[in-house]
Write an enzyme that holds these catalytic residues in place. Sequence first.
Site, PDB file in Angstrom:
ATOM      1  N   GLU A 498      37.336-111.426 -35.148  1.00 14.86           N
ATOM      2  CA  GLU A 498      37.205-111.612 -34.179  1.00 14.86           C
ATOM      3  C   GLU A 498      37.763-112.476 -33.058  1.00 14.86           C
ATOM      4  OE1 GLU A 498      34.097-114.203 -36.046  1.00 14.86           O
ATOM      5  OE2 GLU A 498      33.712-112.444 -37.480  1.00 14.86           O
ATOM      6  N   GLU A 529      31.443-111.033 -39.917  1.00 15.84           N
ATOM      7  CA  GLU A 529      32.688-110.700 -41.370  1.00 15.84           C
ATOM      8  C   GLU A 529      32.752-109.723 -43.063  1.00 15.84           C
ATOM      9  OE1 GLU A 529      31.023-113.897 -40.184  1.00 15.84           O
ATOM     10  OE2 GLU A 529      32.469-114.249 -39.279  1.00 15.84           O
ATOM     11  N   GLN A 551      38.172-115.006 -39.471  1.00 16.08           N
ATOM     12  CA  GLN A 551      38.725-116.248 -38.294  1.00 16.08           C
ATOM     13  C   GLN A 551      39.243-117.565 -38.756  1.00 16.08           C
ATOM     14  OE1 GLN A 551      36.335-117.674 -34.651  1.00 16.08           O
ATOM     15  NE2 GLN A 551      37.555-115.999 -33.842  1.00 16.08           N
ATOM     16  N   ASP A 554      36.192-121.236 -44.173  1.00 17.62           N
ATOM     17  CA  ASP A 554      34.818-121.542 -44.685  1.00 17.62           C
ATOM     18  C   ASP A 554      33.836-120.230 -43.943  1.00 17.62           C
ATOM     19  OD1 ASP A 554      35.081-124.453 -44.136  1.00 17.62           O
ATOM     20  OD2 ASP A 554      36.389-124.127 -42.717  1.00 17.62           O
ATOM     21  N   TYR A 555      34.714-118.957 -43.427  1.00 14.86           N
ATOM     22  CA  TYR A 555      33.569-118.070 -43.042  1.00 14.86           C
ATOM     23  C   TYR A 555      33.737-116.980 -43.886  1.00 14.86           C
ATOM     24  CZ  TYR A 555      32.908-121.479 -39.360  1.00 14.86           C
ATOM     25  OH  TYR A 555      32.825-122.241 -37.966  1.00 14.86           O
ATOM     26  N   HIS A 596      34.957-126.046 -40.456  1.00 18.33           N
ATOM     27  CA  HIS A 596      36.650-125.997 -39.827  1.00 18.33           C
ATOM     28  C   HIS A 596      37.809-126.920 -40.791  1.00 18.33           C
ATOM     29  CE1 HIS A 596      33.729-125.032 -36.385  1.00 18.33           C
ATOM     30  NE2 HIS A 596      35.355-124.190 -36.538  1.00 18.33           N
TER      31      HIS A 596
END
Length: 797
Positions: A498, A529, A551, A554-555, A596
């Site tokens: 992304e 993702e 990115q 956390d994701y 984040h």
Amino acid sequence: MELSSTNELLDSEKLSFDRFRDEVLNDYRLACESREVSLLGRKEVLTGKAKFGIFGDGKEVAQVAAAKFFKPGDFLSGYYRDQTFAFATGVATVEEFFSQLYADPDPANDPHSAGRQMNSHFASPLVGEIGEWLDLANRKNITSGMAPTAAQMPRSIGLALASKLFREEKLLQPFTSLSTNGNEVCFCTIGDASTSEGHFWETVNAAGVMQVPVAFFVWDDGYGISVPKKFQTTKGSISEALKGMQKKEGTNGIDIYKVKAWDYAGMCQVFEAAIQKIRDTHVPALFHVEEVTQPQGHSTSGSHERYKTPERLAWERDWDGNKKMREWILENELASEDELSDLEVTSKELVRKSKYAAWDKFFAPIKEQVIITQQLLEELINKGADENGEITSIKNHLLANREPIRKDVLVALHTAAAVAEAHSLEGPINSYYKLLLEQGYGYYNTHLYSTAPNSPLLEKGTELHTDADAPMINGYEILNKYFDALFASNPKIVAFGEDVGKIGDVNQGFAGLQQKHGENRIFDCGIRELTIMGQGIGLAMRGLRPIAEIQYLDYLVYGLQPLTDDVATLHWRSKGRQSAPLIVRTRGHRLEGIWHSGSPMGLMLNSLRGMHICVPRNMVQAVGMYNTSLAGYDPAIVVECLNGYRLKEKLPTNLLEYKVPLGVPEVIREGKDITIVSYGSTLRVVMEAAVLLHHKGIDCEVVDVQTLLPFDKHHIILESLKKTNRIVFVDEDVPGGAAGYMFNMVMEQQGGYRWLDVSPRTITAQAHRPSYGSDGDYFSKPNTEQVVDVVREMMRE
Ligand SMILES: Cc1ncc(C[n+]2csc(CCOP(=O)(O)OP(=O)(O)O)c2C)c(N)n1
Ligand SMILES: [Mg+2]
């Protein structure tokens, strides 16, 4: 003259008719063999020779039809119903099928997984003995199967995207052993019920957006185990539900076809034209294969009479694909009743013989072990070690077992050794026990990582070269200069994610590089993702070197399933036949707020054994880890420090050559009083604390572990502990997360407990996610004052 050309024409028509007829009969033979495999396979489980069976009965005709158009260079990303496809393409033999069913650990017998996977999980060789990529463009390729439903979907995107890149990117054109002008199609099969998974939708959408050559086949047998499709799919039909994604004149999207699983001729006709179109145009397609049956039900774990109505069961018998194909052959006079009966008898015979051959090969080494064990036990009896009859009973128990496994032999030896100890006669039994134990662990526990000579685990590291007057530049600029040089030096590198393409990632590591190196090398993806990871897996399997971005760390959980189930296990589960040297690039640790500033390192440690986990403290170290990883074939994840992009670092002169060895911590501050072990962003907190503690007369040694997997291969931390006799592990994961892991490794594996003067400690983040804002960070994550206080307490203890 005229007469002869008429004869020639008739001859050639006859020839092509004969060829057509032979092909049809060969397909029918394959369908019959595959059906017999399912029938006998199920019996092997029911009689206890195998533990579990899942078979492809009911899908034979559809699969022989599809396999006709699978060419060398193509890839299958399929699931546990694909046995007919594997037989038809020649990737698996019937004997190999049974070897896998018996869990034969000898790769000569089960080359697909060496006894490590359940049956019907095939894998063709993608890499050779020294990890090198084979000539995939000239082979029929099947990527290693997995049991989680729809897990095969994400990587299909990458397998197909590779064709597009090989076709469109000039720099890739010399790699003719990997692709023939991007003509390869990825076949991706899935059951009707598994299309309920998000994986399916994300993958089909991405294929429609990117226009990559993938052919999805949905085998619609109306059920997912017991749950019918009315509970699975909107409108009870996947082709209906997908209509909005259908490609129209002037749009992107996918082509959609509906075929019937019993209609051999109809399927051949549709598949032939449609697959050719995918090959030529790279427009993806979905084949909704309807009216599939499942004669024996889902698997050996249950019976379908429990959930299918008598009417449904009767319908399945009437519309069985093999039965219908047989009727069609007779109607069209392609063979006589007698010819078909002969063919069916021969097919059954072949399967029966293959089954026996597989069993004999599986059992022969165990039988030998039983014989040797029997001899050893008899020796003990003869030497008088059996006054209570225990050895005789162990022997009788073993010999009474008609189908012993390796474990039974080991248990017998272990028990006998304990009895023999009383007479000091355990020597030979123990030696044989150890030999078999070692062999057993060798069968099942090798190949988690690459065994190739270029394994990153063997990398010793190279020196960092920095000029005395080197400029201090931002961390992201270091990365940017590095990636620029990397793209220029290696045409196989591609990076995507992304915001990676046009703006060059959210922190500008790739800024300007798409403009310079092109859209085939550095590009944007949708917010997906899961399939970004899948895209990386597929590209890596096809011999490219993808850097796939998550990115923010956390994701990662969105993309974790393919990493933990596919990437991390691939080399192990195929016993080195397949590799996916994917590099995952991400950024994490402290910045701002709950989503984040995550540092879920324990989660990664627990789920990604089979990958390397790199946690660089700055961007120069990150570069060194990228270089090490890219020089070998193991997958790795690099977690850059989110708050490190704008910190100044000295620009080295050997960015492309600098390599950080994996599993080798670095002492970044020497001291004699206490060892503080950490990594990534918390090192800055620790270094600040060390300065404050120095003013209090406490001399801290600070160790950066650099990589969590592998962890401190040479016990450098132990050496530090031997000097200081005090140790604290600091990180910003939850309590018991990665700090707990480091603690365990140093105490248990390195024997660190012997060198302690005071209790070892951990300092971690709180048990919840970090709060927003600077105070949120201060109170959620470890801070300098906390480190100072804990260290002072430890010094006073
Ligand atoms: C993620 C996951 N959930 C559940 C299962 C258990 N499971 C195995 S097969 C299956 C049904 C799949 O049905 P379908 O996709 O229609 O394929 P079929 O077996 O009918 O060919 C389920 C629920 C699994 N393997 N993976
Ligand atoms: Mg189904």
